[in-house]
Scaffold this motif. Structure first.
Motif, PDB file in Angstrom:
ATOM      1  N   GLU A  64      46.799  45.515  85.558  1.00 45.51           N
ATOM      2  CA  GLU A  64      47.889  46.249  86.201  1.00 45.51           C
ATOM      3  C   GLU A  64      49.112  45.348  86.387  1.00 45.51           C
ATOM      4  O   GLU A  64      50.250  45.774  86.213  1.00 45.51           O
ATOM      5  N   VAL A  65      48.839  44.109  86.745  1.00 48.42           N
ATOM      6  CA  VAL A  65      49.930  43.152  86.936  1.00 48.42           C
ATOM      7  C   VAL A  65      50.746  43.060  85.661  1.00 48.42           C
ATOM      8  O   VAL A  65      51.977  43.176  85.682  1.00 48.42           O
ATOM      9  N   GLY A  66      50.014  42.881  84.547  1.00 42.64           N
ATOM     10  CA  GLY A  66      50.695  42.766  83.265  1.00 42.64           C
ATOM     11  C   GLY A  66      51.517  44.001  82.961  1.00 42.64           C
ATOM     12  O   GLY A  66      52.691  43.916  82.572  1.00 42.64           O
ATOM     13  N   ARG A  67      50.892  45.153  83.161  1.00 40.18           N
ATOM     14  CA  ARG A  67      51.565  46.405  82.832  1.00 40.18           C
ATOM     15  C   ARG A  67      52.854  46.546  83.658  1.00 40.18           C
ATOM     16  O   ARG A  67      53.898  46.945  83.157  1.00 40.18           O
ATOM     17  N   LYS A  68      52.716  46.219  84.940  1.00 43.14           N
ATOM     18  CA  LYS A  68      53.844  46.372  85.841  1.00 43.14           C
ATOM     19  C   LYS A  68      54.986  45.430  85.461  1.00 43.14           C
ATOM     20  O   LYS A  68      56.150  45.832  85.414  1.00 43.14           O
ATOM     21  N   THR A  69      54.600  44.197  85.145  1.00 46.67           N
ATOM     22  CA  THR A  69      55.659  43.231  84.853  1.00 46.67           C
ATOM     23  C   THR A  69      56.348  43.566  83.533  1.00 46.67           C
ATOM     24  O   THR A  69      57.557  43.408  83.421  1.00 46.67           O
ATOM     25  N   LEU A 126      60.131  42.365  95.208  1.00 46.06           N
ATOM     26  CA  LEU A 126      59.274  43.545  95.320  1.00 46.06           C
ATOM     27  C   LEU A 126      58.150  43.482  94.281  1.00 46.06           C
ATOM     28  O   LEU A 126      56.968  43.673  94.596  1.00 46.06           O
ATOM     29  N   VAL A 127      58.522  43.188  93.048  1.00 42.53           N
ATOM     30  CA  VAL A 127      57.504  43.127  91.992  1.00 42.53           C
ATOM     31  C   VAL A 127      56.529  42.003  92.273  1.00 42.53           C
ATOM     32  O   VAL A 127      55.314  42.154  92.110  1.00 42.53           O
TER      33      VAL A 127
END
Lengths: 1181, 160
Positions: A316-321, A300-301
């Motif tokens: 955003e990718v960084g923040r999410k991961t 999902l991620v």
């Protein structure tokens, strides 16, 4: 997945397909692709979505297998959205017979397909048009017929394209492309709407038995993939976000039966790249309901991040991961029985690094803005730091790192788990870097440092200084652990400076504490640097509350005590004095702003409170407070001490200087062996800057005047002679001191130079003294002695006042070791208190000089005498006589009433060459009264009514009363009796004092007078003319006859008169000029209301010394009364030649009217008048 | 019932970036130090968010970063006073509304404490723009502010 490509089928008559035209057509059509800017207006979405680019894949209709063969929902774009049929037919008949049927077959098959659109493309061939233009109507009707046959609803699904050699010209394709877009959109919209309905239906059934999250996921994901396929990444992301939300809901309901285990770690699971969606057959696993939660969430991620990466949102990718890795990593640890040791750490570590790599890859294709570059760097830093924290955990478990801050705090593990010792071989780690470093301690440190530095570098680029600082601190901690103390010390000593500005005392003190610990482990000498660190630490210690300090010492108080002890020894060892400013641990405050004089010796005491903020005794040697006064005067109060207890200590500081006045607290110092802790109390703020806080205001201290102390004063001397170099009377009053030596220095800030060498002792004192260039040295002076010197000086610019700075260094015989310094600044007024104006009147050989003395200030001046005398031996034999009356009494000159003094000069030989001197004996009323009071009280002291020591206080008391009230002045000036108003003195004196004052009034008159000598030049006057108009006593009689009675004069009567002008050259100076003669003019004044003047009113005559020119005139009085005679003006004529007085300038002339005071009585003209009165008529007759 | 949040630390930072009060709800010195560091580093993120150009009409800045087993949230008052929250990391959805509620409560606690007129007892009258008096609110001399913060911390699941 073939992204961004939508299949479109085509069909055509087989003949066309096999022709070259078809190939030409296909090439031209494909050249128009991809489709640009498709605006999708969906009913379920608020705004129009724009598909920037869409590619089309043309496939023959036969290749598409009809109807789905699987239950797995495909994306809506996996099947064709649009079916094309290309018609080439010019002939109406052919259409009717053949083509229509072909189209009909195709049409019927196509409209059965759900969610697909169709389009008939009619090709217009220009070559046939050229051969048969008359067929235009017919041709048009083919298209019309197709339209009529197949356009069942309102939409026009037929489009014409002109066949031309320039077939790939976009202009010819506009209609077709528009139609294709329309068709695609409509089909896409229909499919999506249908699919969304399905999803919604499935979602609504989630509470029903048999609902499966995985099936729902696949269904919804198909929608997301559809959006992704057409380039609508935002919408695709939205689907995944909704999926994530519903997953969390499932999670909350603790219903994870659709998944496999939480995690079934594969061999390389901990080191696979996180963001890859293809590393495992995720979809199959989901469909099989066997996917583990771990895999599911990673998938999902990864999908979400891929979409974010597509739209360029790498931050955003960084923040999410990061959020995912930390949150899910923690979740994984909750099930640590099922996962191998070190799996989570290794997974987070390698995932974070792979995300950084992947993001860099995406970012390299993008042009990031300036601001987002920083944000990107920051997020990469965070990822790297996250990876670093995994190393912390591993390192602590392996005992490569100590179990303490900062290594132990970042772990997800509980402290007891963290403290378990783990062997490197127990880990099942597959990340190669990690694997190699876990075995080898040094390699581990290298990796640790490398990773930390990478993070620091990222943070530095992102301008996240504080993050970088924290990492620097952890590196220093590592250095300490590894025994690399010098580098650690360097880091720890540089860190506090970054925390101090914002008063983060907790972190600052920690860094200082570490620095000191490192220093002591290094066993370096406790040098200046160490003292600075220690003082900074103590400062931050006192600034932070007791329980907020984060240092790791068990007993803080004893720890501080050892530090303080060490500080004292270190301070003892110092080579030179070390000044440390602005200290907070020891503060000195002035307790009482009124200073107390010592009483028995010169000097004063200042009460201060020293606050020791440390919890232990502070060894200290001396407390010093420095006050500054005007003209750089400094007072140094000090007291020797031993130790300062915690809390407040009240101290009495002594200053041996006999200064007085208001002073400003300048600085305070506390001396500990050779260390001086200084506190600056004066803020260097400009005058325009208002002190906003109370603590910024200067502290004022008032030092009272000690009347028994040594003092020095300066004033103008009693006798001032104008024209001579000015002198200053400097008096030294010893007071209570028996001086063994004293040195007096004079200087001035206004540029005046004092000539001490030529100073003259003033008065009768017999003490020994030496005169040097700039100073006067006195030896062995008695108590209460006054020694005065007249010091000449040169004054640079003539100001109203002279600033004199007098420095006296002296030692008393009672305290021969103590050198006292008195620095006194005085403003001595150099202007005179009186101003003198002179007016001269020449009368023949006599000269009358009137001197007007007025006061220049608002003060009253008492003038005893004014004398005019000749300087020298009076060769001219000038006789001077003053007015007799002014001799006896004292004249008081007030601002409104000047005093006048008149003198008569008789010179035998004409003009006076030698200057005269006017000597005015005067005193200011104030001084007079001061002398009087002092004298009276001194006298009382001699009669032992008053103690001699009380004299200065009494005098001061009386004078201050007199200053406050002015009512005594007027009576005193008139009566010479001083009535002192109400006064606060001991009772037994109240009655005696006024009496004593009255008694002494007369005596006092004899001294205290001051003199001013003013040189006066006797003016010269070349010609003195005395004009006279004389009316003879018998103007009408015969000459020579002397009537006994004055003849009356009447108005209107002509009166003969005689005008005489006597000229004298007496004051002209020099005998040689007396023989000469001048032409002069006289002019009788016209008084038209009183006199008519007959005869020669104006004329010229020759003037000679002592000669008289006589002329007759006639006067007629115009009215009666006492009339003054007209004046006569005499002026010299500007004539050259022998009459000029040696120069071309006009000779100075003064004319006086000898008849100036005479008045002539003129009677009214005599005459007779007859008045006839009517006495009335006799009525009886 | 939303899952219980666990509040680990609260920090109040003045507009001049001076710490007013840092309150870690932990007894361990190492843990306390960690939250001091987190509060300090969060200033960098505050700066980033404030300078990012978007008009800051919203006080709540959301999740600043998650690091070292803590999720750090930020809040900036209209007068630029900053409040930092550190929550224990957990694998559940944290609703912004819950965090905002805590922030509002903390802001009000500060506001009430600063309204104490005795704080300004020893400062000059014309210091309306001066925050040094307000800094005092967090000093150990003034207990009420700490008490209020602790109360909020207890309500938000901190182990006080």
């Amino acid at each position: 997945m073939s992204a961004n490509s939508v299949p479109v089928t085509y069909a055509a008559p087989p003949t066309f397909l096999s022709s070259d035209h078809w190939k030409q057509f296909q090439a031209a059509f494909l050249a128009q692709l991809p489709l640009q800017n498709i605006h999708w207006k969906s009913a379920s979405r608020p705004s129009i979505r724009t598909i920037q680019q869409l590619n089309i894949k043309l496939v023959p209709i036969d290749s598409v297998r009809d109807e789905q063969t699987t239950q797995i929902p495909l994306t809506v774009i996996e099947r064709p959205l649009l079916n094309l049929y290309i018609v080439v037919c010019e002939d109406n008949e052919a259409y009717k017979n053949v083509v229509r049927k072909q189209i009909k077959d195709w049409h019927s098959s196509v409209i059965q397909r759900k969610g697909q659109e169709w389009l008939i493309l009619y090709m217009d061939r220009p070559d046939t048009k050229a051969t048969a233009p008359s067929f235009f109507q017919v041709k048009a009707s083919v298209l019309d017929k197709i339209k009529a046959d197949f356009n069942v609803d309102k939409r026009d699904r037929c489009v014409q394209i002109a066949w031309s050699p320039t077939f790939d010209n976009p202009a010819t394709w506009v209609d077709v492309i528009t139609k294709v877009k329309e068709g695609l959109l409509s089909a896409f919209d229909a499919s999506v709407t249908q699919r969304e309905d399905e999803v919604k239906r499935s979602e609504n059934q989630r509470q029903m038995p048999g609902w499966n999250f995985c099936t729902f996921f696949i269904l919804k994901e198909s929608l997301a993939s559809s959006f992704e396929g057409v380039g609508l990444y935002e919408d695709a992301l939205l689907q995944y976000d909704e999926l994530e939300a519903s997953f969390y809901q499932v999670l909350r309901e603790k219903n994870l039966s659709w998944f496999g285990t939480l995690i079934s770690p594969g061999p390389n699971d901990d080191s696979l790249p996180l963001l890859s969606t293809t590393k495992k057959p995720y979809r199959d696993l989901i469909l099989a309901n066997t996917i583990s939660v771990f895999d599911f969430r990673v998938y999902l991620v990864a999908r979400q991040c891929t979409l974010l990466g597509r739209v360029g949102k790498v931050v955003e990718v960084g923040r999410k991961t990061i959020a995912f890795l930390s949150a899910f990593g923690k979740r994984l640890l909750e099930a640590k029985e099922t996962i191998p040791l070190g799996f989570v750490e290794s997974w987070i570590y390698s995932s974070a690094l792979s995300v950084v790599e992947q993001c860099d890859h995406w970012a390299s294709e993008l042009q990031l803005e300036e601001s987002s570059v920083a944000a990107f760097d920051a997020i990469k830093g965070e990822l790297l730091e996250l990876a670093r924290h995994q190393l912390d955990t591993l390192g602590v478990q392996l005992r490569y790192l100590p179990l303490k801050s900062p290594f132990s705090t970042s772990s997800f593990l509980l402290p007891e788990e963290l403290s378990q010792l783990v062997d490197a071989s127990d880990y099942s780690v597959t990340q190669p870097d990690l694997l190699s470093s876990l075995k080898d301690k040094e390699a581990f440190f290298d990796l640790y440092i490398k990773l930390t530095n990478r993070a620091i570098e990222r943070y530095a680029k992102a301008r996240r200084r504080k993050f970088a600082l924290k990492l620097h601190g952890s590196l220093a901690a590592l250095d300490v652990h590894r025994g690399r103390l010098p580098t650690a010390l360097q880091t720890f000593t540089s860190l506090p400076a970054h925390y101090a500005p914002h008063e983060w005392t907790s972190l600052e003190s920690l860094a200082l504490f570490e620095a000191m610990a490192t220093h002591s482990r290094l066993e370096r000498a406790k040098d200046t640097e160490w003292i600075h660190i220690l003082l900074a630490f103590l400062k931050s210690y006192v600034n932070s509350a007791e329980n907020e300090l984060l240092i790791q010492a068990e007993d803080k108080a004893s720890y501080i005590q050892t530090l303080v002890d060490a500080l004292r020894y270190a301070a003892d060892e110092l080579g030179a004095d070390l000044l440390h400013t602005d200290d907070d641990m020891l503060t000195v405050q002035i307790y009482d702003k009124n200073v107390e004089t010592a009483g028995t010796q010169d000097g004063s005491y200042l009460d201060v409170v020293v606050t020791n903020h440390l919890p232990c005794d502070m060894p200290a040697d001396e407390v010093i407070v420095i006050l500054t006064g005007p003209e750089t005067e400094k007072l140094r109060y000090s007291a020797k001490i031993d130790t300062l207890m915690p809390g407040n200590t009240t101290l009495k500081l002594f200053c041996a200087m006999p200064s007085s006045g208001t002073h400003v607290l300048d600085s305070t110092e506390i001396r500990i062996r050779k260390l001086i802790l200084q506190q600056q109390c004066r803020r260097n703020s400009g005058p325009t800057q208002n002190a906003r806080l109370l603590k910024d205001l200067p502290v004022l201290v008032h030092v009272p005047k000690d009347l028994r102390a040594l003092s020095v004063s300066a004033r103008q001397p009693d006798s001032i002679e104008l024209g001579q170099p000015p002198q200053l009377l400097v008096s030294l009053l010893t007071g209570r001191n028996l001086l063994s030596s004293a040195k007096l220095k004079l200087s001035s800030s206004s540029g005046a130079q004092f000539d001490c060498k030529s100073a003259i002792l003033h008065g009768r004192d017999t003490s020994t003294f030496e005169l040097q260039e700039h100073s006067i040295t006195l030896k062995d002076v008695d108590k209460d002695a006054v020694i005065s010197f007249l010091v000449p000086y040169t004054e640079a610019p003539a100001f109203q006042a002279l600033t004199v700075i007098m420095d006296v260094e002296y030692t008393t015989s009672s305290e021969p070791d103590l050198r006292r310094v008195l620095r006194t600044a005085r403003l001595v007024p150099t202007s005179l208190p009186v101003a003198v104006n002179v007016q001269d009147f020449f009368r023949g050989s006599k000269l009358f000089s009137q001197f007007t003395v007025s006061t220049t200030s608002h003060q009253f001046v008492r003038i005893r005498s004014a004398e005019l005398s000749v300087i020298g031996d009076n060769p001219d034999g000038v006789e001077i006589e003053g007015c007799a009356g002014a001799r006896d009494s004292i004249i008081t000159v007030t601002p409104v009433q000047p005093g006048n003094f008149l003198f008569r000069l008789i010179s035998k030989h004409g003009s006076v060459r030698d200057p005269l001197r006017l000597t005015i004996t005067y005193r200011m009323l104030r001084d007079e009264v001061e002398v009087l009071v002092k004298h009276a009280i001194d006298h009382m002291a001699t009669e032992s009514q008053v103690k001699p020591t009380d004299v200065p206080f009494l005098v001061n008391a009386v004078l201050s009363v007199l200053e406050a009230d002015s009512s005594w002045i007027e009576p005193y000036v008139v009566t010479d009796i001083l009535r002192v108003p109400e006064i606060d003195i001991p009772d037994k004196l109240t009655s005696r004092l006024p009496m004593a004052l009255q008694e002494k009034c007369r005596e006092v008159l004899e001294y205290g007078w001051r003199e001013i000598c003013i040189p006066v030049d006797v003016p010269r006057m070349n010609i003195i003319a005395a004009a006279r108009i004389r009316i003879p006593s018998d103007p009408f009689g015969q000459a020579g006859s002397q009537p006994s009675k004055r003849v009356p004069l009447y108005a209107g009567q002509p009166i003969p008169a005689e005008l005489t002008i006597t000229t004298s050259f007496h004051w002209g100076g020099g005998n040689e000029t007396k023989d000469k003669a001048y032409r002069m003019r006289f002019d009788v004044e016209e008084l038209i209301k009183e006199w008519l003047v007959g005869g020669r009113k104006r004329g010229e005559f020759l003037a000679k010394d002592g000669a008289t020119y006589t002329m007759a005139i006639t006067l007629i009085a115009l009215h009666h009364g006492e009339l003054p005679l007209p004046k006569v003006a005499v002026t010299p004529l500007p004539l050259a030649g022998e009459y000029a007085m040696g120069s071309l300038a006009l000779p100075s002339t003064e004319t006086y009217q000898m008849h100036g005071a005479e008045k002539i009585l003129v009677l009214p003209r005599g005459g007779r008048s007859t008045f006839i009165l009517d006495m009335g008529t006799d009525t009886a007759s | 019932m939303p899952p219980q949040l666990r509040l680990n630390a609260v920090a109040f930072i003045s507009p001049q970036n001076h710490p007013i009060l840092i309150r870690p709800f932990s007894q361990s010195k190492d843990e306390q130090l960690k939250y001091h560091y987190l509060a300090h580093t969060s200033l960098d993120v505050f700066e980033e968010r404030v300078n990012s150009g978007t008009k800051a009409t919203e006080s709540y800045l959301g999740l600043l970063f998650s690091m070292e087993n803590a999720a750090v949230y930020g809040y900036i008052t209209p007068l630029k006073m900053k409040i930092v929250l550190a929550l224990a990391l957990s694998d559940v959805v944290v609703r912004d509304a819950d965090i905002t509620t805590i922030f509002r409560a903390l802001h009000m606690a500060y506001y009430h404490s600063v309204a104490n007129p005795f704080l300004k007892l020893h400062t000059a009258l014309d210091t309306s723009g001066d925050h040094s008096a307000l800094m005092l609110a967090g000093s150990p001399k003034w207990e009420s502010f700490r008490r209020r913060v602790d109360e909020i911390g207890r309500a938000a699941g901190a182990q006080v």
